[in-house]
Design a protein around this motif. Structure first.
Motif, PDB file in Angstrom:
ATOM      1  N   ALA A   1       0.314  -1.333   0.053  1.00  0.00           N
ATOM      2  CA  ALA A   1      -0.036   0.330  -0.227  1.00  0.00           C
ATOM      3  C   ALA A   1       1.213   1.617   0.623  1.00  0.00           C
ATOM      4  CB  ALA A   1      -1.166   0.251   1.434  1.00  0.00           C
ATOM      5  N   ALA A   2       1.005   2.828  -0.498  1.00  0.00           N
ATOM      6  CA  ALA A   2       1.604   3.319  -0.662  1.00  0.00           C
ATOM      7  C   ALA A   2       0.492   4.589  -0.739  1.00  0.00           C
ATOM      8  CB  ALA A   2       2.192   3.392  -2.200  1.00  0.00           C
TER       9      ALA A   2
ATOM     10  N   THR B   1       5.667  10.342   0.290  1.00  0.00           N
ATOM     11  CA  THR B   1       4.518   9.303   0.684  1.00  0.00           C
ATOM     12  C   THR B   1       5.339   7.857   1.990  1.00  0.00           C
ATOM     13  OG1 THR B   1       4.932   9.891  -1.981  1.00  0.00           O
ATOM     14  CG2 THR B   1       4.948   7.450  -1.720  1.00  0.00           C
ATOM     15  N   TYR B   2       4.236   7.122   1.632  1.00  0.00           N
ATOM     16  CA  TYR B   2       5.250   6.368   2.089  1.00  0.00           C
ATOM     17  C   TYR B   2       4.091   4.982   1.458  1.00  0.00           C
ATOM     18  CZ  TYR B   2       4.313   3.439   6.276  1.00  0.00           C
ATOM     19  OH  TYR B   2       4.578   2.578   7.420  1.00  0.00           O
ATOM     20  N   VAL B   3       5.137   3.788   1.630  1.00  0.00           N
ATOM     21  CA  VAL B   3       4.814   2.347   1.616  1.00  0.00           C
ATOM     22  C   VAL B   3       4.997   1.364   2.028  1.00  0.00           C
ATOM     23  CG1 VAL B   3       5.161   1.660  -0.849  1.00  0.00           C
ATOM     24  CG2 VAL B   3       5.546   3.586  -0.963  1.00  0.00           C
ATOM     25  N   THR B   4       3.900   0.768   2.345  1.00  0.00           N
ATOM     26  CA  THR B   4       4.253  -0.498   3.137  1.00  0.00           C
ATOM     27  C   THR B   4       3.914  -1.413   2.654  1.00  0.00           C
ATOM     28  OG1 THR B   4       4.163  -0.709   5.618  1.00  0.00           O
ATOM     29  CG2 THR B   4       1.985   0.067   4.673  1.00  0.00           C
ATOM     30  N   ALA B   5       4.176  -2.869   3.461  1.00  0.00           N
ATOM     31  CA  ALA B   5       4.323  -4.083   2.572  1.00  0.00           C
ATOM     32  C   ALA B   5       3.911  -4.732   3.799  1.00  0.00           C
ATOM     33  CB  ALA B   5       5.189  -3.847   1.186  1.00  0.00           C
TER      34      ALA B   5
ATOM     35  N   VAL C   1      -3.088   7.507  -3.768  1.00  0.00           N
ATOM     36  CA  VAL C   1      -3.656   5.850  -2.381  1.00  0.00           C
ATOM     37  C   VAL C   1      -3.267   4.832  -3.264  1.00  0.00           C
ATOM     38  CG1 VAL C   1      -4.960   5.070  -1.561  1.00  0.00           C
ATOM     39  CG2 VAL C   1      -4.805   7.359  -0.632  1.00  0.00           C
ATOM     40  N   VAL C   2      -2.899   3.684  -3.804  1.00  0.00           N
ATOM     41  CA  VAL C   2      -2.313   2.845  -4.102  1.00  0.00           C
ATOM     42  C   VAL C   2      -2.153   1.806  -3.430  1.00  0.00           C
ATOM     43  CG1 VAL C   2      -0.833   1.503  -5.850  1.00  0.00           C
ATOM     44  CG2 VAL C   2      -1.195   4.231  -5.680  1.00  0.00           C
ATOM     45  N   VAL C   3      -3.255   0.384  -3.971  1.00  0.00           N
ATOM     46  CA  VAL C   3      -3.525  -1.047  -3.196  1.00  0.00           C
ATOM     47  C   VAL C   3      -2.790  -1.988  -3.486  1.00  0.00           C
ATOM     48  CG1 VAL C   3      -4.791  -2.092  -1.028  1.00  0.00           C
ATOM     49  CG2 VAL C   3      -4.865   0.722  -1.294  1.00  0.00           C
ATOM     50  N   LEU C   4      -2.645  -2.385  -3.527  1.00  0.00           N
ATOM     51  CA  LEU C   4      -1.487  -3.724  -4.782  1.00  0.00           C
ATOM     52  C   LEU C   4      -1.743  -4.857  -3.902  1.00  0.00           C
ATOM     53  CD1 LEU C   4       1.188  -2.022  -6.473  1.00  0.00           C
ATOM     54  CD2 LEU C   4      -0.817  -1.909  -7.179  1.00  0.00           C
ATOM     55  N   THR C   5      -2.961  -5.979  -4.682  1.00  0.00           N
ATOM     56  CA  THR C   5      -2.887  -6.995  -4.045  1.00  0.00           C
ATOM     57  C   THR C   5      -2.229  -8.447  -5.413  1.00  0.00           C
ATOM     58  OG1 THR C   5      -5.242  -8.461  -4.062  1.00  0.00           O
ATOM     59  CG2 THR C   5      -4.488  -6.734  -2.491  1.00  0.00           C
ATOM     60  N   GLN C   6      -2.481  -9.943  -4.984  1.00  0.00           N
ATOM     61  CA  GLN C   6      -2.468 -10.836  -5.964  1.00  0.00           C
ATOM     62  C   GLN C   6      -2.810 -11.917  -5.679  1.00  0.00           C
ATOM     63  OE1 GLN C   6      -0.608 -11.184  -3.478  1.00  0.00           O
ATOM     64  NE2 GLN C   6       0.655 -12.465  -3.338  1.00  0.00           N
TER      65      GLN C   6
END
Length: 377
Positions: free
Chosen positions: A25-26, A33-37, A352-357
């Protein structure tokens, strides 16, 4: 960063409850900018990384639209002009009298297809929920599948033919509706990729790289990747079980014959943040402020929104600009069916960006997509 700590908790909780094997998520506001995984790229595999690559599927559409709008600004395309000269396969269209009817039961198109029709998904061909609720496949759906168009389902880079062959096969089919009559999902972006390539006299992937990706520093965004160690495995729920739909060395590990402008890109959270920030700062350095205003304004008429065949609508109650959904609260957004989401909130200068698979299923997108957006807002 106080909201950063909260986002970390949200993505870790999402993995713990089984939203997806992993999440990136970013959140960006201003110059920060904050990005976490959290979780893993592959079940039993390496941990998720902030720079993990994902198949972003339909989040490709806004990027494709930006490429085309840049060509409009430079005079290589006419927004309101017919596309017949560059896409002769779409000239002199026939239109089905009934969308579920036989392919030879048609009438003449009332006018040509324009670039604007393609950008707004009102050109007359695409998906609508009724075709998936029919007890028998519509003839046009069957014909599109036989031609490997990937028009009414997820992208299929390993099977889709080259752009000229794809256009020729599409040109064999009638439209489902008159140009300008109603909103039909997705195929317009596929056609836009071919249109952009022909207008610029280069491959679509090269046009996108030159006009959008390189100027914005989106180095990880492409129609395939050889860096498969960073590509998350794609999963979907089948009968309640998480099943691999594409491994890292699968369909996105080699260059496709057809660079799919509707859903073919892989990307990272940082790259999608860069694209979002470009729009929020008025398009610099790739588009003008006026173009961004039009791109992110609802372009649909009440009649176009109301023209829905019985069954669900992919648009629901949202508006549509050029390649992007526009919500009543002013948010610009779109989601990818493989489990990815991107939003701009102009009133808060927020991306806002949220990436899942994990692909969307009958329950919708992974819940973490909404959870991160709500916390960020």
């Amino acid at each position: 960063m106080r909201y950063g700590e909260s986002l970390e908790d949200i993505v870790e909780a999402a993995v713990a409850r089984g939203d997806a094997p992993g999440v990136v998520a970013a959140v960006a506001r201003g110059d920060e900018t904050y990005v976490t995984a959290a979780g893993v790229q592959t079940v039993g595999g390496p941990p998720m990384r902030p720079d993990t690559l994902f198949r972003i599927s339909s989040v490709t559409k806004p990027i494709t639209a930006a490429v085309v709008l840049g060509l409009v600004e430079d005079g290589l395309l006419d927004l309101n002009g017919a596309v017949d000269a560059l896409l002769p396969e779409l000239a002199r269209r026939r239109v089905l009298r009934r969308p579920d009817g036989p392919l030879d039961d048609t009438t003449e198109a009332e006018r040509p297809v324009t670039t604007r029709d393609l950008l707004t998904f009102t050109w007359g061909f695409g998906m609508q929920g009724a075709m998936f609720m029919s007890p028998e496949p519509w003839p046009v759906v069957t014909a599109a599948a036989e031609r490997d168009l990937a028009a009414f389902g997820p992208p299929e880079p390993a099977a889709t033919p080259d752009p000229d062959t794809w256009m020729a096969r599409l040109g064999e089919l009638p439209l489902l509706a008159q140009p300008g009559e109603r909103w039909l999902y997705s195929v317009g972006s596929q056609v836009l990729g071919v249109l952009a390539a022909r207008a610029a006299g280069a491959r679509f992937e090269d046009v996108m790289r030159d006009r959008i990706l390189d100027p914005l520093g989106m180095r990880d965004t492409a129609f395939h990747t050889r860096d498969t160690e960073r590509l998350a495995t794609a999963y979907e729920n089948r009968d309640g079980r998480l099943t691999v739909s594409d491994p890292p060395d699968g369909q996105w590990s080699t260059p496709p014959r057809f660079p799919d402008g509707a859903g073919g890109l892989v990307s990272t959270a940082a790259d999608l943040v860069a694209f979002g920030r470009m729009l929020l700062r008025g398009g610099h350095p790739v588009l003008t402020p006026g173009t961004v205003t039009e791109m992110t304004r609802d372009q649909l008429t009440a009649a176009q929104r109301a023209n829905v065949w019985p069954g669900f609508s992919f648009l629901e109650d949202r508006g549509w600009g050029y390649g992007v959904s526009v919500l009543p609260d002013g948010r610009d957004t779109w989601e990818g069916g493989f489990g990815t989401a991107w939003s701009n909130v102009p009133a808060q200068d927020l991306t806002v960006v949220v990436l899942t698979q994990r692909a969307a299923d009958e329950t919708g997108m992974p819940a973490v997509c909404d959870d991160v957006l709500a916390a960020a807002r």
